[in-house]
Design a protein around this motif. Structure first.
Motif, PDB file in Angstrom:
ATOM      1  N   GLU A 262       0.825  -1.214   0.000  1.00  0.00           N
ATOM      2  CA  GLU A 262       0.000   0.000   0.000  1.00  0.00           C
ATOM      3  C   GLU A 262       0.859   1.263   0.000  1.00  0.00           C
ATOM      4  OE1 GLU A 262      -2.639  -1.210   3.165  1.00  0.00           O
ATOM      5  OE2 GLU A 262      -3.673  -2.583   1.798  1.00  0.00           O
ATOM      6  N   GLU A 265       1.875   1.790  -3.507  1.00  0.00           N
ATOM      7  CA  GLU A 265       0.803   2.188  -4.437  1.00  0.00           C
ATOM      8  C   GLU A 265       0.676   3.710  -4.540  1.00  0.00           C
ATOM      9  OE1 GLU A 265      -2.100  -1.630  -3.562  1.00  0.00           O
ATOM     10  OE2 GLU A 265      -2.793   0.357  -3.021  1.00  0.00           O
ATOM     11  N   GLN A 266       1.315   4.422  -3.597  1.00  0.00           N
ATOM     12  CA  GLN A 266       1.039   5.854  -3.484  1.00  0.00           C
ATOM     13  C   GLN A 266       1.407   6.702  -4.711  1.00  0.00           C
ATOM     14  OE1 GLN A 266       0.988   6.957   1.102  1.00  0.00           O
ATOM     15  NE2 GLN A 266       2.705   5.639   0.650  1.00  0.00           N
ATOM     16  N   ALA A 394      -8.575   5.481  -2.926  1.00  0.00           N
ATOM     17  CA  ALA A 394      -7.309   4.845  -2.554  1.00  0.00           C
ATOM     18  C   ALA A 394      -7.370   3.332  -2.758  1.00  0.00           C
ATOM     19  CB  ALA A 394      -6.976   5.169  -1.099  1.00  0.00           C
ATOM     20  N   GLU A 397      -7.850  -0.688   1.472  1.00  0.00           N
ATOM     21  CA  GLU A 397      -6.666  -0.650   2.337  1.00  0.00           C
ATOM     22  C   GLU A 397      -6.797  -1.791   3.342  1.00  0.00           C
ATOM     23  OE1 GLU A 397      -4.260   3.049   4.038  1.00  0.00           O
ATOM     24  OE2 GLU A 397      -5.944   2.534   5.338  1.00  0.00           O
ATOM     25  N   LYS A 404      -1.759   4.668   2.569  1.00  0.00           N
ATOM     26  CA  LYS A 404      -2.183   5.368   1.341  1.00  0.00           C
ATOM     27  C   LYS A 404      -3.447   6.179   1.576  1.00  0.00           C
ATOM     28  CE  LYS A 404      -4.584   1.250  -0.408  1.00  0.00           C
ATOM     29  NZ  LYS A 404      -4.911   0.456  -1.573  1.00  0.00           N
ATOM     30  N   THR A 407      -2.504   9.700   2.727  1.00  0.00           N
ATOM     31  CA  THR A 407      -2.029  10.523   1.607  1.00  0.00           C
ATOM     32  C   THR A 407      -3.200  11.055   0.790  1.00  0.00           C
ATOM     33  OG1 THR A 407       0.054   9.343   1.530  1.00  0.00           O
ATOM     34  CG2 THR A 407      -0.624  10.406  -0.513  1.00  0.00           C
TER      35      THR A 407
END
Ligand code: M6R
Length: 604
Positions: A262, A265-266, A394, A397, A404, A407
């Motif tokens: 995760e 993935e950002q 996102a 999660e 993430k 963010t």
């Protein structure tokens, strides 16, 4: 937190129920159980303390054949973690599973005991079972008895009920997540329910979200779900949503943990966000709220979502010049806040199911405020309650420690802020989103440097994260992440506050993770000097290639902030995520499912 899965239909019911429970493992639990009707028509309950595999191995030996079953993963609230307290709770007539808390359980139990009723567990859930059974014996009417029992309990709960003589499931809830699902196309109909739609992915093509205090009756004969109000009248008080069965389940892919995946993935998620808000529903939303004026903005959330709110507060205030306050949901709901109609209540939540946050949303709705949410899970309770939803896109999660989602919450909060200001937010922020994405990518390529630092410091006694102004929320979030997954003491502090108390903690076994950006550089530097003077170990995360920072620190992780006007805190936060991850790895903890924690906190 607790998870519920139920199934009635033509296939072996144990399979989808166990599969659903497995998908809910990420939410955190300490015991698991299942109840089903056996071929003799009797209700059977199997439950085990610990991981789902313990339950699975018992079931593999028993090999039960059944077309109706309910299952539960328990995260203890009332009573110790043991088999007796695990769900389902059952007797000859009923088996039930329950999420939430029955707040008047003690009083109800006392009066039932005075009438001679017996209890076997320490749970509040058993009160529902005993009361239901008593009322059913008096009336012989299942629906009425469930409704009457439900009316007598206080607090937020979701309960699912299985009766020995019926091939149906019943469910009812108040301010707790519950979803029913139907798979069409099969001859005899297949009906599902759960506390989380994720458990039903691939099994259903239609979801039904019942309103509070609506009794759901899942009847495979009718291949339909009936809904009743508390008077027992049929009602349409539910929301329907078609979900593609193509929706995919998350896997770890090449990564050792979901958390690491995760984190990685950002860059992609950051880049794709502008796309979501440039067209379709995202653009329509921004067009709708553009330039809207509020006298005051109340931000509310818990944990990481609250930290994201702190960053968003800074952006809202500096751009809109409107008063913004921020509260922890668990405090806001009880402090009798002054709320006026022309205020905005802005809720931030990954899951959209956090009990305290939802209670605050209910409160603000009652007071007539406008409700906006920054939320990840479309269709969640919060999503359904809000006037406008700023989805953070996102994706699912799974790691309990939120990465993430933080963010994207901040980024979406910024898009919202500039839209309220009357600007074309995509125009203002689009290029910075791209730049941030590239900078996170570049940072991830330096992961090994942080891994090495983690090896050097993981055994230290404690960690104080410091930062000032826009970096203060990141100090809090960095410390939270480390506590959650590495089980070490960590505190986030405003750097300027150190000498008002916590500096007493500093010695050679304490690490100060000091965030030093270009804003308030000299002041933050001198706060760090004070720690150094007391022999604290210093890890500076701050502006790159700075000789002052280099000379003061034991470890120095320089960052390229060039071009980042609003999002440098997000970049720093990714460093904190990676660092926590590698410290936890050195410690050998259960990173994706840390002890005592639940992914979504659906009880107070
Ligand atoms: O689903 P929510 O965003 O409402 O959850 C709020 C907190 O429970 C959550 O952020 C929690 O603090 C995380 N475990 C942090 O990593």
């Amino acid at each position: 937190m607790c998870g519920i899965v139920g199934y009635v239909g033509s296939r072996d019911a144990v399979v989808p129920v166990l599969e659903g429970l497995q998908r809910l493992e990420y939410r955190g639990y300490d015991s698991a159980g299942i109840s089903f009707k056996n071929p003799e028509g009797k209700l059977q309950v199997v439950k085990k303390e610990g991981k789902l595999d313990n339950l699975r191995s018992v079931l593999e030996t028993q090999k039960p054949k059944t077309s109706i079953a309910i299952g539960h993963t328990r995260w203890a609230t009332h009573g110790h973690v043991n088999e007796t307290n695990a769900h389902p709770h059952g007797n000859d007539l009923f088996a039930i599973v329950h999420n939430g808390i029955i707040e008047n359980a003690f009083e109800l139990k006392e009066s039932l005991q005075a009438e001679g009723e017996k209890f076997h567990s320490e749970t509040d859930t058993e009160v529902f079972l005993v009361l239901l059974t008593k009322l059913f014996k008096q009336t012989g009417d299942i629906k009425k008895s469930i409704i009457e029992t439900f009316k007598q309990i206080e607090g937020n709960s979701a309960v699912v009920i299985l009766n020995k003589d019926e091939n149906k499931l019943y469910a009812i809830k108040r301010s707790a997540p519950l979803v029913c699902g139907r798979r069409s196309g099969r001859e005899s109909g297949e009906l599902f329910l759960s506390s989380d739609p994720y458990a039903l992915v691939g099994y259903v093509d239609r979801l039904f979200f019942p309103d509070d205090e609506i009794l759901c009756e899942l009847d495979p004969e009718a291949t339909f779900i009936h809904f009743y109000d508390l008077e027992g009248n049929a009602t349409e008080q539910f929301q329907k949503e078609a979900r593609s069965t193509q929706e995919t389940l998350s896997t770890k892919g090449e990564f050792e943990h979901f958390m690491l995946k995760e984190i990685h993935e950002q860059p992609f998620l950051t880049k794709q966000l502008a796309g979501f808000y440039s067209e379709g529903v995202g653009k329509e939303l921004l067009d709708r709220v553009k330039g809207k004026k509020f006298d005051h903005i109340n931000i509310i959330g818990c944990g990481t979502a609250w930290h994201a709110g702190l960053v968003i507060k800074n952006i809202l205030e500096s751009e809109l010049r409107v008063k913004v306050t921020i509260d922890l949901a668990s405090e806001f709901r009880y402090r009798d806040p002054v709320l006026e109609k022309n205020e905005l209540a802005l809720f931030i939540s990954q899951s959209g199911e956090t009990a305290d946050t939802i209670a605050c949303a209910e409160l603000c709705k009652k007071k007539g405020l406008t409700l906006y949410s920054i939320v990840n899970v479309k269709g969640s309770t919060l999503y359904r309650m809000s006037d406008e939803n700023f989805l953070i896109y996102a994706g699912q999660e799974i790691g309990v420690a939120s990465t993430k989602a933080f963010t994207n919450m901040v980024l979406v909060g910024a898009l919202m802020a500039f839209t309220l200001k009357g600007e074309d937010a995509i125009k203002t922020l689009g290029s910075e989103l791209n730049l941030l994405s590239d900078k996170i990518e570049a940072l991830l390529s330096r992961e090994n440097e942080l891994k090495i630092i983690a090896k050097e410091i993981f055994q230290e006694k404690g960690f104080i994260y410091t930062g000032r102004n826009i970096y203060f929320p990141i100090a809090l979030e960095g410390a939270l992440k480390l506590k959650e997954i590495a089980y070490v003491h960590a505190e986030g502090y405003a750097a300027g506050e150190l000498k008002h108390g916590p500096i007493a903690l500093i010695d050679e076994q304490m690490v100060n993770i000091s965030i030093v950006g270009s804003e308030l550089f000299e002041k933050t530097l001198s706060n760090t000097e004070e720690v150094k003077a007391r022999r604290g170990k210093i890890l500076v995360v701050g502006v790159k290639e700075n000789s002052k920072l280099k000379s003061i620190s034991d470890f120095y992780f320089g960052l390229d902030f060039d071009g980042l006007k609003y999002f440098s805190p997000v970049l720093v936060n990714v460093v904190m995520q990676i660092l926590s991850y590698y410290i936890a790895k050195e410690k050998g903890t259960d990173i994706d499912k840390p002890r005592n924690l639940a992914k979504s906190v659906t009880v107070e």
